[in-house]
Design an enzyme around this catalytic site. Structure first.
Site, short mmCIF file in Angstrom:
data_model
loop_
_atom_site.label_atom_id
_atom_site.label_comp_id
_atom_site.label_asym_id
_atom_site.label_seq_id
_atom_site.Cartn_x
_atom_site.Cartn_y
_atom_site.Cartn_z
CG ASP A 99 -0.41 0.45 2.31
OD1 ASP A 99 0.85 -0.93 2.68
OD2 ASP A 99 -0.55 0.37 3.51
CD GLU A 150 4.23 0.54 6.73
OE1 GLU A 150 4.72 0.47 7.26
OE2 GLU A 150 3.92 1.49 6.34
#
Length: 486
Positions: free
Chosen positions: A78, A145
């Site tokens: 991400d 994350e």
């Protein structure tokens, strides 16, 4: 203009171009994940998606390297979705518009996603190579994350065979990271009560913008302005004298990004509008003078709006303003053990106004648990004094430095061998996932490296092209230097 996919090292940049083309903000990584899985399957690689959505891709050793220790290359899928106010961009649908600007790759009005797209691209390029020497290799790509470390929390024991993990999420070439801060989210809920506004009042929205923002760990020590805190200070200084009646307070978008923009909606007596404009000019000049070096471009913009049907009660408004003005923010303490590194910090990241409450989302970071506990206590006391509620969630551990780490010595020696100088061994005040990996894999030896990335978590994010090449060369040399299994 130089094409990104022609930069050195070409395999890495070709992958980064693909990554930019597929939307992948936190919580919306599935399209990119599926693209990677399809590619890995086409390459004949062993790819597994675990229960939470992490990808584990395994590649056999190149000939003659079968006896080496298994290495995991790790990155997160991400990216942080941040854009300038005047930029039309849907992070769930639109590609990142990356371009070359001299020695840097940047994005057009949005975050670039070099954090951690460059690391991910390097791992995928190695998986796809036929001429890079390495032992048994695993690539771990985690999800979410940036918005909660869901992937790292969900990684189970037994998924990896690696004895060594190389995290690719660092952001300064020439530095080797061997430890990081832990953190916890704090959510303060200020109860709201409402009342009818004065019918002869004027209605406005005041927007504070123009700040640099940035990563709430990496950039927190730079003294940049926090839009939420500055707008709270404005209210504390002028709200009573102007007889402001608050309708809304909104600021920031991510708890791990320093807020760049915030706005308030309010009513005030029409006779006080001229004084309001004077106060705005005075406050803007004051803040620009205070932040003349760190963050000089703060701007306040006033706009007339339709009259609201309700405003905050006087008690609720005063409690909110006092709490926000008193709330600590920024560096709480510098480390005694690691010179120049922040030990403990707090970011007042997101403020949102709802029907029954105003929510204030903060992120506490600390290299030590007691530092985190201290700030939790401060926020709890402040909430109690203000009659607000508070909850803490999403706590994740720090990564305790290990001065005797064998892989750190390999990276240090390899770097010296290439560049004829020693790298700097560092601890980073940011939330790398390594601390969480230590839970299911307590004996795994870990290190973190990466290229130079400036201003992550903001639309000013950029990655230095030369250092990407240096990072690539170091990574390949380290893989070749991994020792045989004991």
């Amino acid at each position: 203009m130089t094409a990104i996919n022609q930069l050195y090292p070409q395999p890495l940049w070709q992958w980064f171009e693909q990554i930019c083309a597929i939307p992948h903000p936190s919580k919306f990584e599935q399209a990119l994940s599926q693209h990677i899985q399809d590619w890995a399957n086409a390459q004949g690689l062993n790819v597994v998606e675990d229960k939470v959505g992490n990808l584990i891709i395994k590649k056999p050793a190149t000939p003659g390297m079968e006896d080496r220790k298994v290495v995991a290359l790790q990155a997160h899928i991400d990216m942080v979705p941040q854009k300038n106010a005047d930029k039309e961009h849907d992070f769930e649908k639109d590609p990142i518009e990356a371009y070359v600007d001299g020695e840097w790759v940047k994005a057009n009005g949005t975050t670039l996603g070099a954090d951690n797209g460059i690391g991910m691209a390097s791992a995928l390029a190695i998986l796809g190579s036929s001429d890079i020497k390495h032992g048994p290799l695993e690539v771990l790509l985690t999800i979410d994350e940036e918005a909660g470390m869901t992937g790292a929390f969900g990684l189970e024991a037994g998924m990896l065979d690696a004895e060594i993990l190389i995290n690719t999420d660092s952001e300064q070439e020439g530095e080797i990271y061997m430890g990081c801060a832990g953190g916890v989210d704090g959510q303060i809920s200020v109860p709201m009560t409402w009342q009818a506004p004065e019918q002869d009042n004027a209605s406005y929205r005041l927007t504070l913008s123009g700040l640099k923002g940035g990563h709430s760990g990496v950039n927190i020590h730079l003294g940049r302005g926090n839009a939420n805190k500055q707008l709270a200070r404005f209210l504390f200084e002028y709200a009573d004298n102007l007889a402001l009646e608050l309708v809304n307070f909104t600021g920031g978008s991510l708890r791990n990004a320093i807020p760049r923009e915030a706005n308030i909606s309010f009513m005030l007596p029409a006779d006080n509008v001229e004084l309001l404009e004077q106060n705005i000019a005075q406050f803007q000049a004051t803040i620009r003078a205070e932040l003349a070096i760190a963050d000089p471009d703060m701007t306040l913009t006033l706009q007339a709006i339709d009259s609201p049907t309700k405003v905050m009660s006087e008690t609720a408004q005063n409690s909110l303003i006092d709490l926000l003005n008193a709330c600590p923010n920024g560096v709480m303490r510098m480390s005694d053990e690691v010179e120049g590194v922040t030990e403990t910090s707090l970011n007042v990241g997101v403020i949102s106004t709802e029907e029954e409450q105003v929510q204030i989302l903060c992120l506490i970071r600390s290299l030590i648990n007691s530092g985190r506990d201290e700030i939790e206590g401060m926020l709890t006391s402040l909430a109690h004094l203000s009659g607000a509620g508070i909850e803490f969630s999403g706590a994740y551990p720090g990564w305790k430095p290990d001065n005797s780490s064998p892989v750190m010595e390999i990276v240090r020696a390899t770097y010296n061998g290439i560049y004829k100088k020693d790298p700097t061994i560092m601890v980073i005040h940011a939330g790398l996932e390594c601390g969480l990996f230590k839970e299911p894999y307590p004996n795994m030896d870990m290190v973190s490296i990466g290229p130079t990335i400036r201003f992550p978590h903001s639309p000013d994010e950029m990655v230095n092209i030369t250092t990407v090449g240096q990072y690539w060369e170091l990574l390949l040399a380290v893989l070749e230097n991994i020792p045989a299994k004991s």
